[in-house]
Structure formats: structure tokens, C-alpha cells
Design a protein around this motif. Sequence first.
Motif, PDB file in Angstrom:
ATOM      1  N   ARG A   1      38.426 -34.266  -5.280  1.00  0.00           N
ATOM      2  CA  ARG A   1      37.539 -34.457  -6.422  1.00  0.00           C
ATOM      3  C   ARG A   1      38.331 -34.710  -7.703  1.00  0.00           C
ATOM      4  O   ARG A   1      39.446 -34.217  -7.871  1.00  0.00           O
ATOM      5  CB  ARG A   1      36.654 -33.225  -6.616  1.00  0.00           C
TER       6      ARG A   1
ATOM      7  N   ALA B   1      28.058 -34.888 -21.042  1.00  0.00           N
ATOM      8  CA  ALA B   1      28.072 -35.315 -19.649  1.00  0.00           C
ATOM      9  C   ALA B   1      29.474 -35.311 -19.048  1.00  0.00           C
ATOM     10  O   ALA B   1      30.468 -35.632 -19.712  1.00  0.00           O
ATOM     11  CB  ALA B   1      27.461 -36.712 -19.531  1.00  0.00           C
TER      12      ALA B   1
ATOM     13  N   THR C   1      37.201 -34.989 -12.036  1.00  0.00           N
ATOM     14  CA  THR C   1      36.155 -34.981 -13.059  1.00  0.00           C
ATOM     15  C   THR C   1      36.655 -35.766 -14.268  1.00  0.00           C
ATOM     16  O   THR C   1      37.799 -35.609 -14.703  1.00  0.00           O
ATOM     17  CB  THR C   1      35.763 -33.555 -13.483  1.00  0.00           C
TER      18      THR C   1
ATOM     19  N   ASP D   1      26.187 -39.007 -23.193  1.00  0.00           N
ATOM     20  CA  ASP D   1      25.726 -39.181 -21.823  1.00  0.00           C
ATOM     21  C   ASP D   1      26.639 -40.140 -21.064  1.00  0.00           C
ATOM     22  O   ASP D   1      27.476 -40.841 -21.653  1.00  0.00           O
ATOM     23  CB  ASP D   1      24.296 -39.729 -21.851  1.00  0.00           C
TER      24      ASP D   1
ATOM     25  N   TYR E   1      29.279 -39.409  -6.242  1.00  0.00           N
ATOM     26  CA  TYR E   1      29.437 -38.952  -7.617  1.00  0.00           C
ATOM     27  C   TYR E   1      28.207 -38.179  -8.054  1.00  0.00           C
ATOM     28  O   TYR E   1      27.106 -38.331  -7.515  1.00  0.00           O
ATOM     29  CB  TYR E   1      29.678 -40.137  -8.564  1.00  0.00           C
ATOM     30  N   ALA E   2      28.404 -37.337  -9.047  1.00  0.00           N
ATOM     31  CA  ALA E   2      27.304 -36.640  -9.711  1.00  0.00           C
ATOM     32  C   ALA E   2      27.628 -36.618 -11.191  1.00  0.00           C
ATOM     33  O   ALA E   2      28.793 -36.507 -11.587  1.00  0.00           O
ATOM     34  CB  ALA E   2      27.148 -35.225  -9.179  1.00  0.00           C
ATOM     35  N   ILE E   3      26.588 -36.762 -12.020  1.00  0.00           N
ATOM     36  CA  ILE E   3      26.753 -36.671 -13.467  1.00  0.00           C
ATOM     37  C   ILE E   3      26.100 -35.367 -13.925  1.00  0.00           C
ATOM     38  O   ILE E   3      24.889 -35.187 -13.779  1.00  0.00           O
ATOM     39  CB  ILE E   3      26.129 -37.883 -14.183  1.00  0.00           C
ATOM     40  N   GLU E   4      26.908 -34.477 -14.445  1.00  0.00           N
ATOM     41  CA  GLU E   4      26.449 -33.145 -14.814  1.00  0.00           C
ATOM     42  C   GLU E   4      26.515 -32.956 -16.332  1.00  0.00           C
ATOM     43  O   GLU E   4      27.125 -33.738 -17.041  1.00  0.00           O
ATOM     44  CB  GLU E   4      27.307 -32.090 -14.104  1.00  0.00           C
ATOM     45  N   LYS E   5      25.856 -31.897 -16.797  1.00  0.00           N
ATOM     46  CA  LYS E   5      25.858 -31.503 -18.215  1.00  0.00           C
ATOM     47  C   LYS E   5      25.279 -32.579 -19.131  1.00  0.00           C
ATOM     48  O   LYS E   5      25.595 -32.609 -20.323  1.00  0.00           O
ATOM     49  CB  LYS E   5      27.279 -31.141 -18.678  1.00  0.00           C
ATOM     50  N   ARG E   6      24.438 -33.443 -18.609  1.00  0.00           N
ATOM     51  CA  ARG E   6      23.866 -34.492 -19.441  1.00  0.00           C
ATOM     52  C   ARG E   6      22.611 -33.980 -20.130  1.00  0.00           C
ATOM     53  O   ARG E   6      22.016 -33.009 -19.668  1.00  0.00           O
ATOM     54  CB  ARG E   6      23.596 -35.743 -18.602  1.00  0.00           C
TER      55      ARG E   6
ATOM     56  N   ASP F   1      31.561 -36.265 -12.049  1.00  0.00           N
ATOM     57  CA  ASP F   1      32.229 -35.545 -10.953  1.00  0.00           C
ATOM     58  C   ASP F   1      32.263 -36.464  -9.736  1.00  0.00           C
ATOM     59  O   ASP F   1      31.222 -36.788  -9.164  1.00  0.00           O
ATOM     60  CB  ASP F   1      31.458 -34.263 -10.650  1.00  0.00           C
TER      61      ASP F   1
END
Length: 238
Positions: free
Chosen positions: A77, A12, A79, A87, A3-8, A15
Motif C-alpha cells: 500500500r 482527502a 497513501t 478533495d 484504491y480508496a479515497i478517505e477523509k473527504r 489509499d
Amino acid sequence: MRYAIEKRPSYAVLDVTLERGESIEATPGAMMTRTAGVDNETNVGGNDGLTGMVKRAVSDERGLVDNAFVADADEERVTLVPDHPGDITAVDVSDRGPVRAQSGSLLAWEPAVERSTEVNNRSNLFSSGELTVLGLSGQGLAFVSSYGSMYEVDVTAGDPLVVDEDHLVAWTAGLDMNRRKDGSIKSTVLGGEGFVTEFRGDGHVWLQTRDPLTFAARGTDHEDENDDADGPSVDDFI
């Protein structure tokens, strides 16, 4: 699962990449996108079906429908996003031990994470009256969301922590809790004094840097001002 946490921290996005046969479960409405090789399965009342739904309804658990996203191939994937700005943080339930979380913060979880509703005085922690307390146990990761940034604090035996409870997101279950009124905090919904929770012992607390109730109240005030500025409405002539 990766997993990745983006736009935080403000907007947030979680993904998640799944291999064939892997899955992740999430609250209704959390999915933003998924690849074509991800199937969506809807469960009523969790794995216990209708019986589970009845038990959770009696215990005031509002999340009666869960969505499971299952990969049919490798490198698929999905999201996931919360329904408010803010967050997302991963909580390793295996490492932290049992965790308590406010019901509105839980976004997604691995299948081996077990959830339960805490039916005691903690279920009345939040002044909005709309949130309950969930117990998270078992193995794996749970993903919780915050309104505003996520702020984490370690609590030790010699250094207790006092928190405005509407900023609470989650806490480790071994902490001792004491709830009381506090004149320095105004209850947005009920007026008058608000409540704080004092944590003692050894553990961890996850907090949100903004109070959604305060923000909602200010938004309502602005709407009222705009309504007044627009002059009489149709209702004024009925």
C-alpha cells in the motif's frame, strides 16, 4: 490496483493497494506513507529522461520530477495526499477520452496515462500565472485534487457553462472554450476584472468549490493586520 479515497472532502487521502509488479506514479511530495514492500523510483523528465525534461522546461511544464511507487509483493500500500486541504477524485481517462487539467491539480496516475503540456492560449488560463494546462490521454485512471470540495458538471450542446477560471480543475478535451473578462469577478493577483471561461458542446467539467488565490489574499491581509497590531518591528529601527 485498488484504491480508496478517505477523509473527504476536506482532507482527502488516496489509499492505493498494489499487487506485485504494479505501480502508480505521483507528483513530488505526494507520498504520506508506504509499506516496506513498495519501492520508490524517481524519474527526471518522465520516461524520456533528460530529453523529456528539456522539452517540458521549454513548454513551461513545472513537474519535471515524477515518483513511481512499485510493489515488490501482493497487497502493498501507498497513501498519497495533495499539498492543500480539499478533495480527490478519480478520472477514468479511458472512458472520458482526452482530458485537460490545471497542472496544480494532478496528484497521481496509472503508468498508461500519458501527459503533455498544452502550449497555446489555454496555458494562460489562470490568473495566478503559476498554473499551466496539462493534457491527459491514454488508458487508466488519473487522480486530481481540488481546493475545497470537488463539484462536477455535465455540459450539453443546449446548456453551456460559464466558470470563474480559478475554480477550474479539469475538463474533457472535446469542449469548445471561450475566455473573456468579467466585471463581476475581481482578479485577486492583478486587481480589476477577472476572467471566466465559457464551455460549449458535450462534455464534463470538474470544479473546486474554493478559490485558493482568494484564500491566500485574505490570509495575507490578516497577517498585515497582525503586524500592525504588534507595534514597530526591528526593521523600523534600522
